[in-house]
Design a protein around this motif. Structure first.
Motif, PDB file in Angstrom:
ATOM      1  N   GLU A  19       0.702  -1.257  -0.205  1.00 43.92           N
ATOM      2  CA  GLU A  19       0.032   0.092   0.007  1.00 43.92           C
ATOM      3  C   GLU A  19       0.971   1.125   0.019  1.00 43.92           C
ATOM      4  O   GLU A  19       0.214   2.281  -0.560  1.00 43.92           O
ATOM      5  CB  GLU A  19      -0.864  -0.037   1.203  1.00 43.92           C
ATOM      6  CG  GLU A  19      -2.034  -1.158   1.229  1.00 43.92           C
ATOM      7  CD  GLU A  19      -2.801  -0.967   2.492  1.00 43.92           C
ATOM      8  OE1 GLU A  19      -3.085   0.025   2.768  1.00 43.92           O
ATOM      9  OE2 GLU A  19      -2.664  -2.108   3.080  1.00 43.92           O
ATOM     10  N   GLU A  20       1.803   1.107   0.711  1.00 44.63           N
ATOM     11  CA  GLU A  20       2.800   2.212   0.717  1.00 44.63           C
ATOM     12  C   GLU A  20       4.203   1.940   0.684  1.00 44.63           C
ATOM     13  O   GLU A  20       5.060   1.310   1.491  1.00 44.63           O
ATOM     14  CB  GLU A  20       2.563   2.791   2.035  1.00 44.63           C
ATOM     15  CG  GLU A  20       3.674   4.043   2.672  1.00 44.63           C
ATOM     16  CD  GLU A  20       3.472   5.428   1.860  1.00 44.63           C
ATOM     17  OE1 GLU A  20       2.251   5.734   1.626  1.00 44.63           O
ATOM     18  OE2 GLU A  20       4.396   5.814   1.215  1.00 44.63           O
ATOM     19  N   PRO A  21       4.702   2.397  -0.707  1.00 46.32           N
ATOM     20  CA  PRO A  21       5.942   1.749  -1.360  1.00 46.32           C
ATOM     21  C   PRO A  21       7.145   2.294  -0.356  1.00 46.32           C
ATOM     22  O   PRO A  21       8.078   1.774  -0.280  1.00 46.32           O
ATOM     23  CB  PRO A  21       6.154   2.398  -2.491  1.00 46.32           C
ATOM     24  CG  PRO A  21       4.960   3.009  -3.004  1.00 46.32           C
ATOM     25  CD  PRO A  21       4.008   3.186  -1.628  1.00 46.32           C
ATOM     26  N   SER A  22       7.050   3.445   0.590  1.00 45.38           N
ATOM     27  CA  SER A  22       8.181   3.870   1.259  1.00 45.38           C
ATOM     28  C   SER A  22       8.407   3.015   2.512  1.00 45.38           C
ATOM     29  O   SER A  22       9.399   3.263   3.133  1.00 45.38           O
ATOM     30  CB  SER A  22       7.887   5.349   1.879  1.00 45.38           C
ATOM     31  OG  SER A  22       6.879   5.507   2.370  1.00 45.38           O
ATOM     32  N   VAL A  23       7.441   2.155   2.747  1.00 49.94           N
ATOM     33  CA  VAL A  23       7.858   1.155   3.765  1.00 49.94           C
ATOM     34  C   VAL A  23       9.027   0.422   3.644  1.00 49.94           C
ATOM     35  O   VAL A  23       9.460  -0.273   4.552  1.00 49.94           O
ATOM     36  CB  VAL A  23       6.489   0.223   3.963  1.00 49.94           C
ATOM     37  CG1 VAL A  23       6.777  -0.635   4.995  1.00 49.94           C
ATOM     38  CG2 VAL A  23       5.359   1.060   4.444  1.00 49.94           C
ATOM     39  N   ILE A  24       9.455   0.454   2.445  1.00 56.50           N
ATOM     40  CA  ILE A  24      10.852  -0.346   2.047  1.00 56.50           C
ATOM     41  C   ILE A  24      12.096   0.065   2.918  1.00 56.50           C
ATOM     42  O   ILE A  24      12.835  -0.834   3.194  1.00 56.50           O
ATOM     43  CB  ILE A  24      11.142  -0.250   0.531  1.00 56.50           C
ATOM     44  CG1 ILE A  24      11.996  -1.244  -0.179  1.00 56.50           C
ATOM     45  CG2 ILE A  24      11.732   1.204   0.296  1.00 56.50           C
ATOM     46  CD1 ILE A  24      11.734  -1.474  -1.614  1.00 56.50           C
ATOM     47  N   ASN A  47      18.954  -0.777  -2.586  1.00 59.32           N
ATOM     48  CA  ASN A  47      19.068  -0.551  -4.118  1.00 59.32           C
ATOM     49  C   ASN A  47      17.795  -0.568  -4.903  1.00 59.32           C
ATOM     50  O   ASN A  47      17.672   0.273  -5.534  1.00 59.32           O
ATOM     51  CB  ASN A  47      19.981  -1.623  -4.522  1.00 59.32           C
ATOM     52  CG  ASN A  47      20.370  -1.161  -6.185  1.00 59.32           C
ATOM     53  OD1 ASN A  47      19.684  -1.541  -7.032  1.00 59.32           O
ATOM     54  ND2 ASN A  47      21.502  -0.413  -6.122  1.00 59.32           N
ATOM     55  N   GLU A  48      16.916  -1.614  -4.506  1.00 57.32           N
ATOM     56  CA  GLU A  48      15.706  -1.671  -5.375  1.00 57.32           C
ATOM     57  C   GLU A  48      14.991  -0.533  -5.039  1.00 57.32           C
ATOM     58  O   GLU A  48      14.174   0.346  -5.867  1.00 57.32           O
ATOM     59  CB  GLU A  48      15.019  -2.996  -4.982  1.00 57.32           C
ATOM     60  CG  GLU A  48      13.646  -3.218  -5.711  1.00 57.32           C
ATOM     61  CD  GLU A  48      12.949  -4.254  -4.732  1.00 57.32           C
ATOM     62  OE1 GLU A  48      13.547  -5.266  -4.138  1.00 57.32           O
ATOM     63  OE2 GLU A  48      11.795  -4.167  -4.566  1.00 57.32           O
ATOM     64  N   GLY A  49      14.872  -0.117  -3.674  1.00 58.47           N
ATOM     65  CA  GLY A  49      13.881   1.012  -3.144  1.00 58.47           C
ATOM     66  C   GLY A  49      14.463   2.248  -3.817  1.00 58.47           C
ATOM     67  O   GLY A  49      13.567   3.264  -4.273  1.00 58.47           O
ATOM     68  N   ILE A  50      15.685   2.607  -3.992  1.00 56.47           N
ATOM     69  CA  ILE A  50      16.305   3.671  -4.611  1.00 56.47           C
ATOM     70  C   ILE A  50      16.142   3.761  -6.007  1.00 56.47           C
ATOM     71  O   ILE A  50      15.727   4.938  -6.652  1.00 56.47           O
ATOM     72  CB  ILE A  50      17.766   4.038  -4.175  1.00 56.47           C
ATOM     73  CG1 ILE A  50      17.735   4.375  -2.547  1.00 56.47           C
ATOM     74  CG2 ILE A  50      18.253   5.090  -4.843  1.00 56.47           C
ATOM     75  CD1 ILE A  50      19.127   4.304  -1.874  1.00 56.47           C
ATOM     76  N   THR A  51      16.275   2.784  -6.578  1.00 59.89           N
ATOM     77  CA  THR A  51      15.959   2.683  -8.026  1.00 59.89           C
ATOM     78  C   THR A  51      14.385   3.209  -8.497  1.00 59.89           C
ATOM     79  O   THR A  51      14.140   3.820  -9.358  1.00 59.89           O
ATOM     80  CB  THR A  51      15.898   1.438  -8.709  1.00 59.89           C
ATOM     81  OG1 THR A  51      17.160   0.800  -8.048  1.00 59.89           O
ATOM     82  CG2 THR A  51      16.262   1.307 -10.223  1.00 59.89           C
ATOM     83  N   GLN A  52      13.606   2.676  -7.503  1.00 57.68           N
ATOM     84  CA  GLN A  52      12.248   3.100  -7.687  1.00 57.68           C
ATOM     85  C   GLN A  52      11.886   4.496  -7.381  1.00 57.68           C
ATOM     86  O   GLN A  52      11.245   5.045  -8.217  1.00 57.68           O
ATOM     87  CB  GLN A  52      11.268   2.431  -6.753  1.00 57.68           C
ATOM     88  CG  GLN A  52      11.059   0.808  -7.364  1.00 57.68           C
ATOM     89  CD  GLN A  52      10.254  -0.072  -6.463  1.00 57.68           C
ATOM     90  OE1 GLN A  52       9.987   0.440  -5.476  1.00 57.68           O
ATOM     91  NE2 GLN A  52      10.383  -1.398  -6.784  1.00 57.68           N
ATOM     92  N   ASN A  53      12.453   4.908  -6.305  1.00 56.98           N
ATOM     93  CA  ASN A  53      12.345   6.259  -6.006  1.00 56.98           C
ATOM     94  C   ASN A  53      13.623   7.095  -5.441  1.00 56.98           C
ATOM     95  O   ASN A  53      13.954   6.635  -4.240  1.00 56.98           O
ATOM     96  CB  ASN A  53      11.363   6.536  -4.819  1.00 56.98           C
ATOM     97  CG  ASN A  53      10.922   7.832  -4.403  1.00 56.98           C
ATOM     98  OD1 ASN A  53      11.635   8.867  -5.025  1.00 56.98           O
ATOM     99  ND2 ASN A  53      10.438   7.897  -3.210  1.00 56.98           N
ATOM    100  N   LYS A  54      14.298   7.751  -6.407  1.00 53.74           N
ATOM    101  CA  LYS A  54      15.646   8.151  -5.862  1.00 53.74           C
ATOM    102  C   LYS A  54      15.794   9.051  -5.082  1.00 53.74           C
ATOM    103  O   LYS A  54      16.850   9.808  -4.674  1.00 53.74           O
ATOM    104  CB  LYS A  54      16.550   8.053  -7.078  1.00 53.74           C
ATOM    105  CG  LYS A  54      16.260   9.433  -8.037  1.00 53.74           C
ATOM    106  CD  LYS A  54      17.215   9.270  -9.084  1.00 53.74           C
ATOM    107  CE  LYS A  54      16.974  10.425 -10.274  1.00 53.74           C
ATOM    108  NZ  LYS A  54      17.685  11.628 -10.086  1.00 53.74           N
TER     109      LYS A  54
END
Lengths: 737, 549
Positions: free
Chosen positions: A257-262, A283-290
């Motif tokens: 529901e909330e991608p930033s939980v990553i 890495n995955e999270g930063i690729t999605q939202n740098k």
């Protein structure tokens, strides 16, 4: 969990029975963030008194299971049983009480309501919900809403318990802070607490999107979904119980529901000691939202720890770009520059840190004032767990030391720095420990506009502006001469601490009219360089001043101590003085010297702060020892010796602090529990257990020849209790092996 | 693109105040203003989006991310590889490869024995061996290493170790120290003895982790190896011990052979060295006539016979002091020599060709032989000892069960009195002492006494059955015996060894000199001493103490 006793419950007398509840209601409106501890109000009267002499007392609780009315009622009932089963020494008299009525209030910070349960003995049970302006709203609530309220209350309660107890509680005890509080370990009660843990985790998942309502730490300008007390509390609980897998499940569900939980997932993975996976997730999270500042900060910290400051710098820059109003992002950028040895940039970025003065670290506070100060406090000494030097620490001894404190040490302002200022100071000392004071001043003069330059500049600008902007030179002339002479004297030896934004600023403005022509030529020559410099923020300038003070005291202490050593004289200080010196040394990152001071402090008497600080030092030394690469048999020999010594000292410190906390009615100290489980990971619980048995055996045959007096009591029980009910319960650090 | 004209309202240190036409007030760093402007000047500002830089930064940032991923997410730690380096009757030395942590950081390295945590390995980044002593004789154990890192936990394969029987001398690994000029033996004698025994050959020059005995006749405190041996609690003994083992064909106690406090006349009286040469001389005489008769080409015969003859032949060679040129290793020397004697007239080439293989065979055969021989006698002995041991174990139990409560009480009281003094009984001390001490307080009531009875019966057998362990334990712990109060795992077998792993020696201040001496004296007893004998010794000691009390 140790069985509670009447002696582990502090009480405060109230004005009239129930007055504490009234006070609390009156203050509901002004309660910030997480709110105060749970309040328990007790009515009691003497069994055989003739008149109706009912009195009221109250105390605070944390860590009580407040998930529903029944558990609170049970808690109150057992409290009443404790109070009535035995007679109690009450302000010098032995009294046998009857308890007709008890109330328990728990603040729900999500919905800003106070949940109250009142038990009448014998008789009924009342539940009241008070909203922020004191109205009773329980009748308007559907049962679903009520359930929701209880869930919120429960989660709030646990978050308060885990976040608060981490704070240094000892200052409270001595300095007249909140002391009428009993802290219960919510995770130390066998199968019941496992259930409680599950409830909490569920509650977290359910309330995650409301988390911002609880507030956040000083690192962030305002609470967000990721940065708030709810998340902090959750993380702490996970760390304490090492239920990483369960946490990951929950967080993965939330992440949908909330991608930033990553970023939280990455944090848990790091806690779980699964850094490779964590790196991938980051890495995955930063690729999605740098521009995910939390992930960037986490990644920066990780890379810094891996000693790659060049990489970390780029990440920190990106973090600052992503969230320029976060103190944390800026502070990590400063750290990167410090690690790279780029002190000019470190100072410049430090200067740009956004400061946050209106918030403080979360702490339990009194919500009901004491009318007669400490005279209203009934503070029994628990007898079930005692250790002579710790439990018998007398407050008058401390206050004597306080009265006779060396004046130099009394008012060091750096001691009282709060929130982001304390953190900024920490960064500044990080710099000075690397550069030294003189070099720091040079860096400072290079990047910041110094006073002298400022004066020249004013003159220059005034001359070119044809006197248009200056103020009337009324009383300037007289002030000028005085100011200037004192200035020049000071600048010789002390230019460092002079602020360019000093109060004299106005004077210089005035003075400029006097000799304009003389300066104009100079002005051009340094103008270019000057323009590149920046104004030093006032607070940073102030920190320089504090640093100077600290360094002065520290240097003096070191010199004196050397002198005394050379003269073979004893360098005598009181425990409190040593403690202050130790804190200064720690502030300035001279940990070794600090640890010496703290151990000197402890040789005088027990002091919880010194004990805690010196334990920190032991833990640091241990990790240093572990990573130190040395070979050869004798080295291994030394290593083993040192390691065992350190572990022993750490265990000793943990036990003393646990006893101290227990004496002050706190059976929940997350920090100590973490240290203990860390130690268990090292030594194995069997070894710890038998160490405790050997050291704190209560039989007189082995340790002490004096048969009449045993220096300690109940420590083995306490530690066994922790071992069985806490460490084994959650299988911490593979404790069963 | 945006373009604005702004008036400089005020030019302050590092900050300027700019005004727009529609009355925005902008704080602007002076560093960004062109040179020469002053208050009142009008400046023009153009704002463009810098797409190119944006792209560049993005690429740069991505490259950093890639770098981080490839640096930290590809290099996983490897599981540790554990091996056995040496095994003796009561100890074993484990060895492992250099840890491969990948990019992670080390948290801990823990050794497990039979699934139980033994303890953390000291200096795990550099240390690659661990010695475990105090193991029971002729038993098998499983060991495993666990590597805790910040990138997870890794377990090594489980390896199995069998401790040797009393008659198996192959674990003995000696290091040679200083000898005095007038010793009744030569270095070669020692080497010879090692070979005959089937011990590790050649002897070490430096004390290593797997060294079991340090041989010398002179206590040279200047010799770092001597100091090391002393520090590592390796028994420092006279080489006669080797001969004693050899003679008995089983491992014997080191007690009488300490360089420090042995009774030299006693040792000399046994005539260890002379004895062998005596034994040898008849054989030698026998052998010598035989040797030339063996045809060099008949390998099989030669080797089989060589088995019998090697030692005497060597002895003979040594005694005769045949000078051999350009042969670096003694092993080769011997074979060369032998062959040289055997086949005097054959070519050198053939010598070499045969020399090594035969030597190998000899080596292989020898231990087998010794085992065979020993099986007949010493094993029987060993069995007897085991029986003895068992009796020893049972006795206290029986006593404890059968005797009336009061008696036990009395005896435990005695124990209580005795324990604190008997430093060597370190292992059970805290527990026993604590419990017995408790009983002290409660001697009047019967119930505690009963409890105590149970405790005693619990404790005692443990103590006895663990005897061999106990002893070896001491060997390493010796000076730290007192420290047992602080070293906790006494009542747990796992714990005991735990201590060993760490070789905990905490010089607590309370370990005084004389005790240390005593401890050491006892210590050496153990690593290889016969359990029954030492057990008996202990019993005696206890008895003595009891009497004293």
């Amino acid at each position: 969990m140790l069985p509670p006793s009447i002696a582990s419950i502090p009480e405060a007398r109230e004005d009239y029975p129930g007055s504490s509840l009234v006070e609390r209601t009156a203050r509901l409106l002004t309660i910030p963030d997480l709110g105060p501890g749970d309040l328990c109000n007790i009515h009691k009267y003497q069994l055989n008194s003739k008149k109706e002499t009912e009195i009221g007392t109250f105390l605070y609780f944390t860590g009580v299971d407040t998930s529903n009315v029944a558990s609170i009622a049970a808690h109150l009932q057992s409290l009443a049983n404790l109070m009535t089963s035995k007679s109690q020494y009450w302000f010098g008299d032995k009294k046998h009480w009857k308890v007709p009525e008890l109330s328990y209030c728990s603040y729900n910070a999500f919905s800003k309501v106070d949940m109250r349960v009142t038990v009448h003995i014998p008789g009924k049970l009342d539940v009241v919900v008070v909203n922020y302006d004191g109205k009773l709203i329980q009748d308007k609530l559907s049962s679903e809403e009520l359930d929701r309220f209880w869930l919120e209350t429960f989660v709030c309660g646990i978050v308060r318990a885990v976040l608060e107890s981490d704070d240094d509680p000892d200052t409270n005890k001595v300095g007249g802070g909140l002391v009428e509080v009993r802290k219960i370990n919510p995770f130390n009660n066998g199968i019941v607490s496992k259930e409680l843990l599950n409830n909490f985790l569920q509650g977290f998942e359910e309330l995650f999107f409301q988390g911002y309502k609880l507030g956040c730490t000083v690192d962030f300008p305002q609470p967000t979904l990721i940065n708030n007390y709810l998340v902090d509390g959750f993380m702490k609980v996970i760390e304490l119980t090492q239920t990483y897998d369960q946490a990951l499940e929950i967080l993965e569900r939330l992440q949908k529901e909330e991608p930033s939980v990553i970023s939280l997932i990455a944090q848990v993975l790091l806690l779980k000691q699964d850094e490779v996976e964590a790196v991938k997730v980051m890495n995955e999270g930063i690729t999605q939202n740098k521009r995910d500042v939390n992930l960037l900060i986490l990644q920066t910290e990780y890379v810094l720890e891996k000693k790659k400051p060049e990489l970390a710098l780029e990440l920190a820059k990106q973090a600052v770009k992503s969230s320029p109003s976060d103190f944390k992002a800026w502070s990590i950028l400063v750290k990167c520059y410090i690690r790279l040895g780029d002190f000019e940039n470190a100072l410049l970025t430090l200067n740009s840190c956004p400061m946050n003065s209106h918030r403080e670290k979360y702490q339990l506070k009194r919500i009901v004032p004491l009318k007669n100060g400490s005279e209203d406090l009934h503070l029994p000494s628990p007898t079930d767990v005692t250790l002579d030097e710790v439990s018998n620490l007398q407050s008058n001894e401390i206050s004597y030391e306080q009265r006779n404190l060396d004046a130099q040490l009394t008012n060091l302002p750096a001691t009282n720095l709060k929130s982001t200022y304390a953190k900024a100071y920490d960064l500044l000392t990080d710099i000075v420990v690397k550069t030294g004071w003189e070099a720091l001043l040079k860096y400072r003069a290079k990047v910041f506009v110094m006073e002298e330059e400022y004066r020249k500049d004013i003159r220059g600008s005034v001359s070119s502006a044809n006197n248009g902007t200056t103020k009337e030179p009324l009383n300037g002339a007289e002030n000028l001469t005085v100011a200037e002479t004192t200035e020049t004297v000071n600048e010789e030896d002390n230019s460092s601490t002079m602020a360019i934004k000093s109060p004299q600023k106005e004077n210089f403005d005035d003075s400029t009219t006097v000799d304009i022509d003389a300066v104009t030529t100079e002005a051009v020559s340094f103008e270019d360089e000057f323009k590149r410099k920046r104004l030093c923020e006032r607070w940073l300038d102030n920190l320089f001043m504090l640093l100077y003070e600290d360094l002065r005291v520290y240097t003096m202490w070191q010199a004196e101590s050397l002198h005394f050593q050379a003269q073979q004289m004893e360098y005598k200080k009181t425990t409190l003085e040593w403690e202050i010196l130790g804190s200064i040394a720690y502030r300035l990152k001279h940990f070794k010297e600090g640890s010496i001071a703290f151990s000197n402090a402890l040789s005088g008497r027990f002091s919880p702060q010194s004990q805690r600080e010196i334990m920190r030092y032991y833990v640091m030394e241990r990790s240093k020892l572990l990573t130190k690469s040395s070979s050869g048999a004798s080295n291994i020999h030394n290593y083993t010796k040192l390691m065992n010594q350190l572990n022993e000292k750490i265990l000793d410190s943990i036990i003393k602090l646990l006893v101290w906390n227990h004496r002050w009615y706190s059976d929940f100290s997350p920090g100590l529990l973490l240290s203990l489980s860390d130690l268990v990971a090292w030594e194995g619980s069997i070894k710890i257990q038998s160490s405790v048995r050997a050291l704190y055996s209560e039989s007189t045959g082995v340790t002490s020849s004096d048969k009449d007096h045993i220096g300690n009591h109940g420590i083995i029980d306490m530690m066994d209790d922790l071992d069985v009910d806490y460490i084994k319960l959650y299988k911490l650090s593979n404790a069963d092996e | 693109m945006v373009e604005v004209s702004l008036t400089i309202g005020k030019l302050d240190a590092s900050l300027a105040l700019l005004l727009t036409k529609d009355h925005h007030l902008i704080e602007f760093p002076t560093i960004l203003l062109p040179n020469g402007v002053k208050a009142g000047s009008i400046v023009k500002i153009r704002c463009d989006q810098d797409l190119k830089s944006e792209q560049e930064e993005e690429v740069h940032f991505q490259s950093i991310q890639d770098e981080i991923l490839s640096t930290f997410a590809t290099n996983l730690p490897k599981k540790p590889v554990l091996r056995v380096k040496n095994v003796t009757q009561t100890s074993c030395v484990l060895e492992w490869d250099q840890l491969d942590l990948g990019t992670s950081s080390l948290k801990n390295l823990i050794l497990f024995k039979d699934g139980k945590k033994l303890g953390s390995i000291p200096s795990p980044l550099t240390n690659k061996t661990s010695k475990l002593s105090g193991l029971p004789i002729d038993k098998s154990f499983k060991f495993q290493l666990r590597l805790d890192t910040t990138a997870g936990t890794y377990l090594s394969d489980e390896i199995e170790v069998n401790t040797h029987k009393m008659t198996d001398l192959s674990g003995i690994t000696v290091c040679l120290g200083d000898f005095s000029a007038n010793d009744p033996f030569t270095k070669e004698d020692i080497e010879e003895a090692l070979k005959t025994m089937g011990a590790k050959f050649p002897p070490q020059e430096q004390v290593k982790v797997d060294t079991t005995h340090f041989l010398c006749t002179r206590e040279n405190k200047q010799n770092p190896e001597y100091v090391k041996a002393n520090e590592m609690n390796i028994p420092i003994i006279r080489p006669e011990w080797l001969k004693a083992c050899e003679r008995e064909r089983r491992i014997v106690g080191v007690r009488d052979f300490y360089v420090k406090d042995c009774v030299l006349p006693d040792i000399f009286a046994k005539n260890y060295w002379k004895n062998t040469s005596k034994q040898v001389s008849p054989q030698e005489e026998k052998a010598e006539p035989e040797l030339p008769t063996i045809p060099a080409v008949e390998e099989v015969q030669e080797t089989t016979k060589a088995d019998d003859e090697v030692p005497p032949a060597e002895e003979a060679a040594e005694i005769a002091e045949v000078p051999i040129e350009s042969v670096p290793e003694i092993e080769i020397t011997q074979s060369d020599e032998k062959l040289a004697e055997d086949i005097e007239n054959t070519q050198q080439n053939i010598d070499d060709a045969f020399g090594e293989p035969t030597e190998e065979e000899v080596k292989k055969d020898k231990p087998v032989e010794s085992v065979e021989v020993s099986e007949s006698e010493p094993v029987a002995e060993a069995e007897k000892e085991v029986v003895l041991e068992e009796i020893a174990i049972e006795q206290p139990e029986i006593v404890a069960e059968s005797t009336p409560v009061e008696e036990v009480q009395a005896s435990t009281n005695e124990v209580a009195n005795e324990e604190p003094q008997v430093e060597e009984v370190a292992l059970d001390e805290p527990k026993v002492a604590a419990e017995t001490a408790e009983s002290h307080d409660a001697t009047t009531s019967e119930e505690p006494a009963k409890e105590e009875l149970q405790e005693v019966s619990l404790v005692e057998p443990v103590a006895v059955s663990a005897e061999p362990k106990v002893e070896t334990e001491e060997s390493v712990v010796d000076e730290s015996v007192v420290q047992d109060i602080t070293s906790p795992e006494n009542d747990e077998v796992a714990g005991k060894d735990n201590e060993e792993v760490g070789q905990d020696e905490e010089d607590e201040d309370n370990a005084d000199e004389p005790e240390e001496g005593e401890g050491e004296g006892d210590a050496g007893n153990d690593t290889t001493a016969t359990p029954a004998a030492t057990a008996k010794d202990k019993k005696k000691k206890k008895k003595k103490k009891n009497k004293k009390n």
